[in-house]
Design an enzyme around this catalytic site. Structure first.
Site, PDB file in Angstrom:
ATOM      1  N   LYS A 107       0.853  -1.193   0.000  1.00 60.49           N
ATOM      2  CA  LYS A 107       0.000   0.000   0.000  1.00 60.49           C
ATOM      3  C   LYS A 107       0.882   1.234   0.000  1.00 60.49           C
ATOM      4  O   LYS A 107       2.021   1.190   0.476  1.00 60.49           O
ATOM      5  CB  LYS A 107      -0.866   0.023   1.266  1.00 60.49           C
ATOM      6  CG  LYS A 107      -2.127   0.858   1.112  1.00 60.49           C
ATOM      7  CD  LYS A 107      -3.169   0.052   0.380  1.00 60.49           C
ATOM      8  CE  LYS A 107      -4.531   0.676   0.436  1.00 60.49           C
ATOM      9  NZ  LYS A 107      -5.563  -0.323   0.106  1.00 60.49           N
ATOM     10  N   GLY A 219     -20.513   6.358   3.296  1.00 61.92           N
ATOM     11  CA  GLY A 219     -19.534   6.702   2.265  1.00 61.92           C
ATOM     12  C   GLY A 219     -20.218   6.674   0.910  1.00 61.92           C
ATOM     13  O   GLY A 219     -20.946   5.726   0.597  1.00 61.92           O
ATOM     14  N   GLY A 221     -18.463   7.702  -2.056  1.00 68.24           N
ATOM     15  CA  GLY A 221     -17.415   7.906  -3.056  1.00 68.24           C
ATOM     16  C   GLY A 221     -17.488   6.832  -4.124  1.00 68.24           C
ATOM     17  O   GLY A 221     -18.562   6.292  -4.408  1.00 68.24           O
ATOM     18  N   ASN A 222     -16.342   6.483  -4.701  1.00 69.74           N
ATOM     19  CA  ASN A 222     -16.338   5.506  -5.800  1.00 69.74           C
ATOM     20  C   ASN A 222     -16.954   4.181  -5.374  1.00 69.74           C
ATOM     21  O   ASN A 222     -17.727   3.578  -6.111  1.00 69.74           O
ATOM     22  CB  ASN A 222     -14.908   5.301  -6.302  1.00 69.74           C
ATOM     23  CG  ASN A 222     -14.886   4.395  -7.520  1.00 69.74           C
ATOM     24  OD1 ASN A 222     -15.631   4.609  -8.467  1.00 69.74           O
ATOM     25  ND2 ASN A 222     -14.084   3.363  -7.484  1.00 69.74           N
ATOM     26  N   GLY A 224     -18.899   3.457  -2.274  1.00 74.10           N
ATOM     27  CA  GLY A 224     -20.246   3.581  -1.693  1.00 74.10           C
ATOM     28  C   GLY A 224     -21.291   4.054  -2.695  1.00 74.10           C
ATOM     29  O   GLY A 224     -22.424   3.566  -2.705  1.00 74.10           O
TER      30      GLY A 224
HETATM   31  N1  GLU Z   1      -7.382  -0.014  -3.108  1.00 75.93           N
HETATM   32  C1  GLU Z   1      -8.113  -1.219  -3.334  1.00 75.93           C
HETATM   33  C2  GLU Z   1      -8.104  -2.088  -2.097  1.00 75.93           C
HETATM   34  O1  GLU Z   1      -7.958  -1.630  -0.989  1.00 75.93           O
HETATM   35  C3  GLU Z   1      -7.654  -1.940  -4.588  1.00 75.93           C
HETATM   36  C4  GLU Z   1      -6.216  -2.345  -4.609  1.00 75.93           C
HETATM   37  C5  GLU Z   1      -5.727  -2.794  -5.977  1.00 75.93           C
HETATM   38  O2  GLU Z   1      -6.502  -2.824  -6.915  1.00 75.93           O
HETATM   39  O3  GLU Z   1      -4.545  -3.104  -6.049  1.00 75.93           O
HETATM   40  O4  GLU Z   1      -8.336  -3.270  -2.168  1.00 75.93           O
END
Ligand code: GLU
Length: 417
Positions: A107, A219, A221-222, A224
């Site tokens: 992350k 939420g 956003g994208n 919710g």
């Molecule tokens: N940000 C999203 C998650 O928390 C997707 C991560 C990704 O596609 O690598 O799962």
């Protein structure tokens, strides 16, 4: 997350410790899995539109790569710290393993307030991040994607910076890209679509009907917002929605297409929408409903409100919305919680499919993608549910047992422990 005393990485470690204890893992594996394998911090000087330079803190954590290249989003948020990123990278490791993707977990985060940045400043920040962190990313090493406040456009700038730096095309290094740059059909909706597949499995196994169910979604956003639309289309009664500026409640069901139009026209704000009564975000979480979908940030269901939650089913679309203390209360109260590492895995699953398409330099149709997404989410749900029947405890524990054992096995096979 605004609660300074709360450390999400401690939550992630507590969840992991519980699973490792039940699995009886050997001490060397426990030591390895409790901490990230690699983590990087970058200070990013970025020229603002005013001409002044502002320096941003940013991070990338490659938590564990035993099962493959690390995978996970990049989040832009004012409260981002190394510990939020560590926690999210840790959860990505288990999420990829629950879905049995050949990927590790990672992350990234930039501490910033994206709502105060102009488009040009966002572009410069995105490019600065890749100039600093890009040489540690590749299709075979670490692959970012969108998360809170990062969009396909931001992925496009990052891809362009990466390919310019490297001097060749390698679109699979970033997922969640716009479709013309090698993004996948269905990626934008994938997390929400995955949540609906999970709701369908809960309906099938436990008999909680989606049609007519009163749903509360935290939420808009994208994740919710699209989830609200999909549930609405399936005949659920979405009675409560929220954004950062407030929440709306309507027992008869909110007109979701109208709410989405309002939200998009009002710079991602929902306050003032006349399709229901204004309530607080806290009231949304504890309102009378059948299904609750936390789809914003971590640490919202805690020991202070878990006793008051009225939903019968919670499907965690956000990462880390429930604390371990709250988890215990919800379990004792008989509330069925589908954990984040399963419920919101639709996004990373389609990210993986995006990478596969990039590798083949080929495109699948949205129908192909959704079919494959459904198949994988259903299989993962079935595996976790079977484990949940075998080992007494919440679904989160079952998901962790499967995931942690898979990662541990890969570590052993590599001779790491
Ligand atoms: N940000 C999203 C998650 O928390 C997707 C991560 C990704 O596609 O690598 O799962």
């Amino acid at each position: 997350m605004a609660d300074a005393s709360y450390n999400p990485f401690r939550t992630a470690q507590a969840q992991l410790d519980h699973a490792m204890e039940v699995l009886g893992l050997e001490p060397s594996i426990r030591q390895l899995l409790r901490e990230p394998m690699r983590e990087y911090r970058y200070r990013l000087p970025v020229r603002m539109d005013s001409g002044e330079v502002q320096v941003f803190d940013s991070y990338r954590v490659q938590y564990n790569h035993a099962r493959g290249p690390t995978k996970g989003g990049l989040r832009w948020h004012p409260d981002e710290t190394i510990d939020t990123v560590r926690a999210l990278a840790c959860w990505m490791t288990w999420k990829c393993a629950v879905l049995d993707l050949p990927l590790g977990g990672g992350k990234g985060g930039v501490t910033c307030n994206p709502t105060s940045l102009s488009t040009a400043e966002k572009e410069r920040l995105a490019r600065a991040y890749i100039r600093a962190a890009g040489h540690r990313m590749s299709v075979d090493r670490d692959v970012p994607a969108p998360d809170v406040h990062t969009t396909p456009q931001i992925m496009a700038w990052m891809l362009d910076e990466y390919e310019t730096m490297m001097g060749y095309h390698h679109s699979g290094v970033i997922t969640g890209k716009p479709i013309p740059l090698g993004g996948s059909a269905g990626r934008n909706e994938a997390t929400s679509m995955g949540g609906v597949v999970i709701a369908g499995e809960v309906e099938r196994e436990l008999g909680h009907q989606i049609a007519g169910a009163r749903c509360a979604i935290q939420g808009f956003g994208n994740v919710g917002g699209i989830l609200a639309r999909l549930l609405h289309e399936r005949g659920a009664r979405v009675i409560a929605i929220s954004a950062v500026d407030g929440a709306i409640h309507n027992e008869d069901g909110i007109d979701i297409p109208k709410a989405l139009t309002y939200y998009n026209r009002n710079m991602q704000q929902i306050a003032g929408f006349d399709g229901g009564d204004a309530i607080s975000n806290e009231e949304l979480l504890t309102c009378s409903c059948e299904m609750l979908f936390p789809a914003a940030l971590e640490n919202v269901i805690t020991e202070s409100n878990a006793m008051d939650i009225q939903a019968k089913v919670i499907i965690e679309m956000a990462n880390g919305p429930t604390t371990p203390a709250a988890d215990k209360i919800l379990y004792e109260r008989g509330i069925f919680v589908v954990p984040d590492i399963l419920a919101n895995a639709g996004g990373v699953t389609v990210s993986y499919l995006e990478q596969v398409q990039n590798t083949y330099n080929y495109r699948w149709s949205v129908e192909d993608i959704n079919r494959e997404l459904q198949r994988r989410m259903k299989e993962a749900f079935a595996a976790v549910y079977a484990e949940n029947k075998r080992v007494e405890g919440p679904m989160r524990l079952a998901a962790y047992l499967l995931a942690v054992e898979r990662v541990a096995e890969a570590c052993r096979l590599r001779g790491w422990v």
